[in-house]
Every structure is written in structure tokens, then in C-alpha cells.
Design a protein around this motif. Sequence first.
Motif, short mmCIF file in Angstrom:
data_model
loop_
_atom_site.label_atom_id
_atom_site.label_comp_id
_atom_site.label_asym_id
_atom_site.label_seq_id
_atom_site.Cartn_x
_atom_site.Cartn_y
_atom_site.Cartn_z
N ARG A 115 0.75 -1.19 0.04
CA ARG A 115 0.08 0.01 0.17
C ARG A 115 0.85 1.31 -0.19
N ARG A 168 -11.59 4.41 1.22
CA ARG A 168 -11.38 3.06 1.75
C ARG A 168 -12.38 2.52 2.99
N LEU A 211 -7.21 -2.71 1.31
CA LEU A 211 -6.89 -1.41 1.94
C LEU A 211 -6.75 -1.61 3.34
#
Length: 447
Positions: A21, A161, A404
Motif C-alpha cells: 500500500r 477506504r 486497503l
Amino acid sequence: MTTTPADPAERGRAARKRVPRSAHGRWIPSVERPDPVAVLERQGRDRLPELLPVRYGRMVASPFAFLRGAAAVMASDLAVQPHTGLTVQLCGDAHLLNFGLYASPERAVLFDLNDFDETFPGPFEWDVKRLAASVAVAARENGHEDGKVRRAAQEAAAAYRVNMRRLARMGELDVWYERIDVESLLPLVRSARHRRRAASQLTRARRRTSLQALGKLTEVVDGRRRIIHDPPLLEPADAADTATLRKIFSDYRSTLSEERRLLLDRFRFVDAARKTVGVGSVGMRCFIVLFAGRDADDPLFLQIKEARKSVLEAHLPSGPYVHPGHRVVAGQRLLQSASDIFLGWMTGPQDRAFYWRQLRDMKGSADVAGMGPADLLAYARLCGTTLARAHARSGDRIAIAAYLGSSDTFERAVADFALDYTDQTTADHTALVAAVMAGVVRAEPGV
């Protein structure tokens, strides 16, 4: 074999190994990066040459205007970055002004994505990055300090998210029926000033109907209703174009459902005109057609817009639709919580693809240029929420939510990218201005 929610969740977590990420925060342009002006010039080769100066004139107005017209530039930039492989139906051009108000078939005013010319299946983060970059460019252009620029961009990704994780816990039908009704949003607006502004925007949107367009876009000439002449933005179609539009109407009609064909048949053709729209779309062939129903005070305006290959297609595997107009229509129906009843497609002269929709149906957009930090932050959050809902309809929301995660790692990285890409957009805008000054391209500002 039965698939459980844990299976897609595992796929999402596995994607972190391919693309951590934190990796989304990197933006370092390659020495082989295509010249942005050359990208725009290639894109304009098959457009109406007399309108290209209008396109460039709109794009040189500001870095944000440049970003709006440079979806092809950003697509090539995103394509060189590692991606998650978590595929959704992308909007393809998810900047701030491609969200807005419109009326559902039930006449509720909804907030949603409202531009689908570039829609295509691809990695979910491409839309999130374009949204966050547009937030950062707009914030800097509005004079916000860097900390608030970063916060607004990060909030767009954070809202995405948080809402994707919320949607991952919901059932399939609940996700499909999810929508953002403006009436339910108004009570959530905190300050009285912001509520008044939101209510005013809603009122203006409700007035934007075919009847309102009738008064603004037409006049009576020798007892007959005609679309006004306002070149180069609005020019009555010549006899050849009018004949063509009448001829291809039946092909468009065939892409509607039976009850909507019956409704459309109650209207008669009155007049047509060529219309210049948007920033990135300037130079593409676009017409509006005026129809009359019961009488002259019962109008319907339809817009016929040329559809080309998405700017994403050069960088991604083939999609399910060969016809560009079908791609736009199918993408819109998939991404929006409710879509225009007259949305359809067809092939025109020289095998050019087009799609049809209503010109005005309570459509409205935010005044991003006038937003202070608090307003832009709230709007960024709303757009991030909307984008998550749209992606959840087509992609594996459970896998994306698992990717996420519960920390803020993803949105902090996207905010880093957005700030760096704001600098890139400013540099690209400067390059276009220099090309105009050098006479490489011709621009007509203010049109």
C-alpha cells in the motif's frame, strides 16, 4: 465449490505482497515519459480541427483545467506504475468535476459520477489516484496551504477506504441499491452557511430541465422553434447532418427497452445543432436534438456524443465491448446507482460510434474554484464515498477492502502521490502554455 468471503479477502491481502500500500505514494517521472503536448496532439488528430484551439484555450486557463483535459496524459503515467490487479469498472476520468447532481428516473436528485467517456475495466486505484490528484490541484489553485492540500487529498482516499470496507460487509442487493440521495445529505451538512449553499445548488439543478433549456437554447423564427446560433459553441446542424441524425435515430432507438421506445415515439423531431462541450471532449463530434411531445411546451433535448476508445485501452487488456458507444453506456449503467432512461448508442457515418442521453435532467456540479479548505475537504470526502459505491458494484469489494485494510497507510500514500502529481500537472500546464506561446499549438482562450 462454495466461495466464502474469506477467499476474496485472502486475494486482497495477497495483492499487498505484489504492490504494498505504501508503494502508491511514489511518483518519479521516467526520462522516457511522453511529452504531454505530443500526447494531446495525437489525441486531436481525428477531432474537428476548427475546435482544437478552443480545447487548448480551455486547458491553458489553469493547471486544474489542464488536468481535466489531460486524461490521456495521466493514463500513460498510471500505466507505468505497479498496480494491484484488483479490477473494477473504472470511471477512467474521476476528477472532481465529473461528480455531480442528476435526476433518477423516479425524479429523486442523486449525487454520483456523471462522465463515462473513458470508462473501462482496470485497477481500482487508478480512479482513486486521479480523484486525489484533482483534489490536490484544485486545493493548491484555490490558495490552500500545503498541509490542507494534503489533508483534502488524503480525505478523498480515506473516504474511499472506509466506505469500501463498509460495503464489503453488506449483501449483494444492498450494495446494488445503495445510492446517495441529496435530500438525505442536506441534514448532514453542519454549518448553516454550507446548508444554504447546498440547498441553492440543489434548487438550480432542479431547474435544469428540457423546459429550461428550451428558453435558453432556442428561439422562434418565422413561427418555428429553432436552436440558436452561437458559434463555435452552438451551431445549427446543416441539411446533411440533420438528415444523418434522422436516419441513425432508429438505430439508437433499438438499443432502448421496449417501454422507453414507446415513450420516445411520442416525441417528434424539431431541430438539431452541433454543440461544443467540456474540456477534454472539445473537438469530438457532438450534437443536440430538440424533440416536441404533446405540444411545443413539452420539449425533450437529447445529446448525441461521439465515443472513441478509452484513454485506458492502450494500457490494459481488452474489454468486453467492441463498440465504444456500447462501452460508455454499459459503463455508466454499471457505475451509476440510477441512469438516464434515454441512454443508448449507435454507429453513425464513417463508422463513428456515438451514444445518446438527455442533455439536461436536473444536472448540476459544484463550484470547486470557489471552495475554501473546509468545503473542499467535505466535497473530497463525498466524492471518495461515491467512488467506492460505484466500484463496489463491479469489482470484488471484499478483496479491495482487505487490500486497503483498517490503517491509514493507503490514503497517506495516495496523498503523497497527489502532491507530487500536482507538481507534475503544473509543469505539464506550463509546457502547454509554452507551446501556445511558441506557436506549436493554437489556443483560443475564453471561449
